[in-house]
Design a protein around this motif. Structure first.
Motif, mmCIF file in Angstrom:
data_model
loop_
_atom_site.group_PDB
_atom_site.id
_atom_site.type_symbol
_atom_site.label_atom_id
_atom_site.label_comp_id
_atom_site.label_asym_id
_atom_site.label_seq_id
_atom_site.Cartn_x
_atom_site.Cartn_y
_atom_site.Cartn_z
ATOM 1 N N UNK A 64 0.817 -1.217 0.000
ATOM 2 C CA UNK A 64 0.000 0.000 0.000
ATOM 3 C C UNK A 64 0.851 1.268 0.000
ATOM 4 N N UNK A 65 2.164 1.113 0.202
ATOM 5 C CA UNK A 65 3.050 2.259 -0.014
ATOM 6 C C UNK A 65 2.980 2.706 -1.470
ATOM 7 N N UNK A 66 2.799 1.748 -2.372
ATOM 8 C CA UNK A 66 2.678 2.069 -3.802
ATOM 9 C C UNK A 66 1.312 2.657 -4.129
ATOM 10 N N UNK A 67 0.289 2.277 -3.364
ATOM 11 C CA UNK A 67 -1.041 2.869 -3.547
ATOM 12 C C UNK A 67 -0.989 4.354 -3.175
ATOM 13 N N UNK A 68 -0.257 4.669 -2.102
ATOM 14 C CA UNK A 68 -0.092 6.072 -1.705
ATOM 15 C C UNK A 68 0.619 6.853 -2.808
ATOM 16 N N UNK A 69 1.652 6.235 -3.406
ATOM 17 C CA UNK A 69 2.316 6.873 -4.551
ATOM 18 C C UNK A 69 1.332 7.051 -5.710
ATOM 19 N N UNK A 147 5.246 -3.401 -7.637
ATOM 20 C CA UNK A 147 4.076 -2.577 -7.301
ATOM 21 C C UNK A 147 4.339 -1.105 -7.606
ATOM 22 N N UNK A 148 5.563 -0.643 -7.317
ATOM 23 C CA UNK A 148 5.906 0.767 -7.566
ATOM 24 C C UNK A 148 5.796 1.096 -9.049
ATOM 25 N N UNK A 149 6.367 0.226 -9.872
ATOM 26 C CA UNK A 149 6.315 0.455 -11.320
ATOM 27 C C UNK A 149 4.894 0.310 -11.856
ATOM 28 N N UNK A 150 4.142 -0.637 -11.297
ATOM 29 C CA UNK A 150 2.747 -0.806 -11.715
ATOM 30 C C UNK A 150 1.931 0.449 -11.436
ATOM 31 N N UNK A 151 2.178 1.067 -10.269
ATOM 32 C CA UNK A 151 1.483 2.309 -9.930
ATOM 33 C C UNK A 151 1.824 3.409 -10.932
ATOM 34 N N UNK A 152 3.095 3.479 -11.344
ATOM 35 C CA UNK A 152 3.495 4.468 -12.344
ATOM 36 C C UNK A 152 2.748 4.253 -13.658
ATOM 37 N N UNK A 153 2.648 2.990 -14.081
ATOM 38 C CA UNK A 153 1.936 2.680 -15.324
ATOM 39 C C UNK A 153 0.468 3.093 -15.246
ATOM 40 N N UNK A 154 -0.145 2.894 -14.068
ATOM 41 C CA UNK A 154 -1.551 3.276 -13.893
ATOM 42 C C UNK A 154 -1.711 4.795 -13.974
ATOM 43 N N UNK A 155 -0.800 5.504 -13.314
ATOM 44 C CA UNK A 155 -0.872 6.971 -13.332
ATOM 45 C C UNK A 155 -0.706 7.505 -14.746
ATOM 46 N N UNK A 207 10.719 -7.521 -13.438
ATOM 47 C CA UNK A 207 11.249 -6.270 -12.877
ATOM 48 C C UNK A 207 12.212 -5.596 -13.855
ATOM 49 N N UNK A 208 13.104 -6.360 -14.464
ATOM 50 C CA UNK A 208 14.049 -5.798 -15.435
ATOM 51 C C UNK A 208 13.316 -5.200 -16.631
ATOM 52 N N UNK A 209 12.234 -5.832 -17.035
ATOM 53 C CA UNK A 209 11.409 -5.310 -18.136
ATOM 54 C C UNK A 209 10.809 -3.961 -17.757
ATOM 55 N N UNK A 210 10.264 -3.882 -16.537
ATOM 56 C CA UNK A 210 9.683 -2.619 -16.060
ATOM 57 C C UNK A 210 10.754 -1.521 -15.952
ATOM 58 N N UNK A 211 11.925 -1.887 -15.442
ATOM 59 C CA UNK A 211 13.016 -0.924 -15.317
ATOM 60 C C UNK A 211 13.401 -0.378 -16.688
ATOM 61 N N UNK A 212 13.464 -1.265 -17.661
ATOM 62 C CA UNK A 212 13.808 -0.862 -19.031
ATOM 63 C C UNK A 212 12.773 0.116 -19.582
ATOM 64 N N UNK A 213 11.493 -0.183 -19.389
ATOM 65 C CA UNK A 213 10.416 0.672 -19.902
ATOM 66 C C UNK A 213 10.408 2.024 -19.183
ATOM 67 N N UNK A 214 10.711 2.014 -17.884
ATOM 68 C CA UNK A 214 10.603 3.230 -17.055
ATOM 69 C C UNK A 214 11.950 3.896 -16.770
ATOM 70 N N UNK A 215 12.976 3.552 -17.527
ATOM 71 C CA UNK A 215 14.323 4.023 -17.199
ATOM 72 C C UNK A 215 14.435 5.553 -17.140
ATOM 73 N N UNK A 216 13.618 6.270 -17.931
ATOM 74 C CA UNK A 216 13.723 7.736 -17.920
ATOM 75 C C UNK A 216 13.182 8.360 -16.630
ATOM 76 N N UNK A 217 12.388 7.582 -15.858
ATOM 77 C CA UNK A 217 11.838 8.099 -14.600
ATOM 78 C C UNK A 217 12.737 7.788 -13.401
ATOM 79 N N UNK A 218 13.717 6.901 -13.596
ATOM 80 C CA UNK A 218 14.587 6.499 -12.482
ATOM 81 C C UNK A 218 15.781 7.444 -12.435
ATOM 82 N N UNK A 219 15.590 8.578 -11.789
ATOM 83 C CA UNK A 219 16.624 9.608 -11.719
ATOM 84 C C UNK A 219 16.777 10.076 -10.265
ATOM 85 N N UNK A 220 17.672 9.401 -9.556
ATOM 86 C CA UNK A 220 17.926 9.755 -8.150
ATOM 87 C C UNK A 220 18.828 10.978 -8.090
#
Length: 452
Positions: A64-69, A147-155, A207-220
């Protein structure tokens, strides 16, 4: 107005339909997966079943931490604040990594006492369970990141990637299970160890597939460490009521209901468990449209879109109910055959087929209260949802006992109590949601008048 409703319906379907397909595919693949494990030994099947249920429950509650996100990230996009959205996403990833590492350490250090004290495992089944859990100890951290990446896809309303990723990894899991459990496809025969390796490898690939798709959002950004800390604290604070809601409805209420039914008789309990599995299949679309509603309500709350905030729950309920009624009719047509997929006990099959209509009726208001539950959570009313659901659930448990032990109407008392539970919860949620919308836009209009 018609164009607005058409656009909202399209947005709901764009998010929910891929999730429904993914859930249905996962359900079918899950049954096949269980069948393979069941051919190792009864000890392996029991160990895998118990541990998988425990890990899924923990991941589901912690997730549910991802639901909050999902809620806060959608609000940021509703305000066209992409920087805040990015910060919410990175904070969610950091939090889920920390939680996952904590539970990884707990599992590694305390797996033997946990399995012995909690489940009473010893001997062969304990050996099988420890072997399986050694490999599955990383499950929670991987699942929380998914779950974190899934929430991003939903948003972002690109849930097709969830469908592709999860369905693809499930198929890979089946192939690896077939190879590693039985020693086929040129792979070693590892039995229960092979089942665990297949699960973890397939999740890592997902997970690696999601990371590849979302790589532009992973900017720490190290300079934003204080912002991340603040958002992590806020996430924990907001997720606790959501976790409480899940534990209440997903564990305590179900356990208490099953305990009450078990005192009627073993046949009645077996029948109810089968009916629950069948109704849960019918309710899958409801949860997916609820998830879509949560995203869209959050986004439109951020952009102060009153019409959409009013229309989206109604549209989501309408679509969910159409699917619910269609699947219910389909299940009733084949009611004599469906229980046979789960059991071969003729008496249980007969009772289950006769009682299917009652559990369908008892859940008729479930889509209504579920959609408005997600809608209220989107408006940061999680505490209200938790406390009021608790009150009504305890009332329902009291009614169950009254109907069963005082009026002596047995399992029919369960169905009546469930119907009352969902109806009352729906009415409470509906009144609260309308009140929140009215209050929000009365305040919003007054502030605008002051500015002008």
């Amino acid at each position: 107005m018609k164009k607005l409703i058409s656009n909202e319906t399209k947005e709901l379907n764009n998010i929910a339909v891929p999730l429904i397909i993914q859930s249905m595919a996962g359900l079918i693949i899950g049954f096949t997966d269980q069948a393979m494990v069941g051919r190792i030994s009864i000890f392996a099947y029991s160990a895998v079943g118990v541990i998988s249920s425990l890990l899924s429950l923990l991941a589901g509650v912690l997730g549910f931490t991802s639901v909050v996100f999902n809620i806060n990230g959608a609000k940021s996009l509703g305000k066209d604040d992409n920087v805040d959205f990015q910060d919410e996403f990175i904070s969610c990833l950091i939090l889920n990594i920390l939680i996952g590492l904590i539970f990884f350490i707990i599992i590694v250090l305390f797996k033997n006492p946990l399995l012995t004290l909690l489940y009473g495992f010893k001997g062969k089944i304990l050996d099988e369970a420890v072997t399986y859990l050694n490999i599955m100890s990383v499950y929670i951290i991987i699942q929380l990141l998914l779950f974190s990446f899934s929430a991003l896809f939903k948003i972002k309303k690109i849930t097709k990637w969830i469908l592709i990723g999860s369905t693809g990894s499930s198929i890979i899991n089946l192939i690896l299970d077939y190879g590693l459990i039985f020693g086929n496809l040129g792979l070693p025969k590892l039995e229960i160890k092979g089942a665990a390796i297949a699960t973890i490898l397939s999740l890592i690939i997902n997970l690696l597939f999601y990371v590849c798709v979302c790589r532009k959002y992973i900017q720490f950004n190290y300079k934003k460490i204080n912002i991340y800390k603040f958002k992590i604290k806020n996430n924990i604070k907001e997720s606790i009521p959501l976790m409480g809601q899940e534990v209440l409805e997903g564990s305590i209420f179900i356990i208490a209901t099953n305990a009450i039914i078990s005192r009627i008789g073993v046949i009645e309990l077996s029948t109810y468990l089968i009916l629950t599995q069948l109704i849960n299949i019918i309710l899958i679309p409801m949860y997916m449209y609820g998830s879509a509603t949560l995203t869209l309500i959050s986004q439109n709350d951020g952009s102060n879109n009153k019409e959409s905030l009013t229309n989206i729950p109604k549209l989501s309920i309408l679509i969910s109910m159409i699917i619910y009624l269609f699947l219910s009719i389909l299940f009733l047509i084949f009611r004599d055959y469906l229980p046979k997929l789960i059991t071969n006990d003729e008496k249980v099959i007969l009772i289950a087929s006769n009682l299917l209509i009652y559990i369908i009726i008892s859940n008729i208001f479930n889509p209504f209260c579920t959609i408005y539950k997600y809608s209220l959570q989107s408006l940061n009313e999680s505490k209200f949802v938790l406390f009021n659901t608790a009150k009504v659930n305890f009332l329902s448990l009291f009614l169950m006992c009254f109907f069963i032990y005082i009026l002596k109407i047995q399992i029919y008392g369960i169905f009546i109590s469930l119907f009352v539970n969902y109806f009352i919860v729906f009415m409470i949620y509906l009144k609260k949601y309308n009140s929140c919308i009215a209050k929000k836009f009365n305040t919003y209009d007054i502030e605008n008048m002051k500015i002008n």
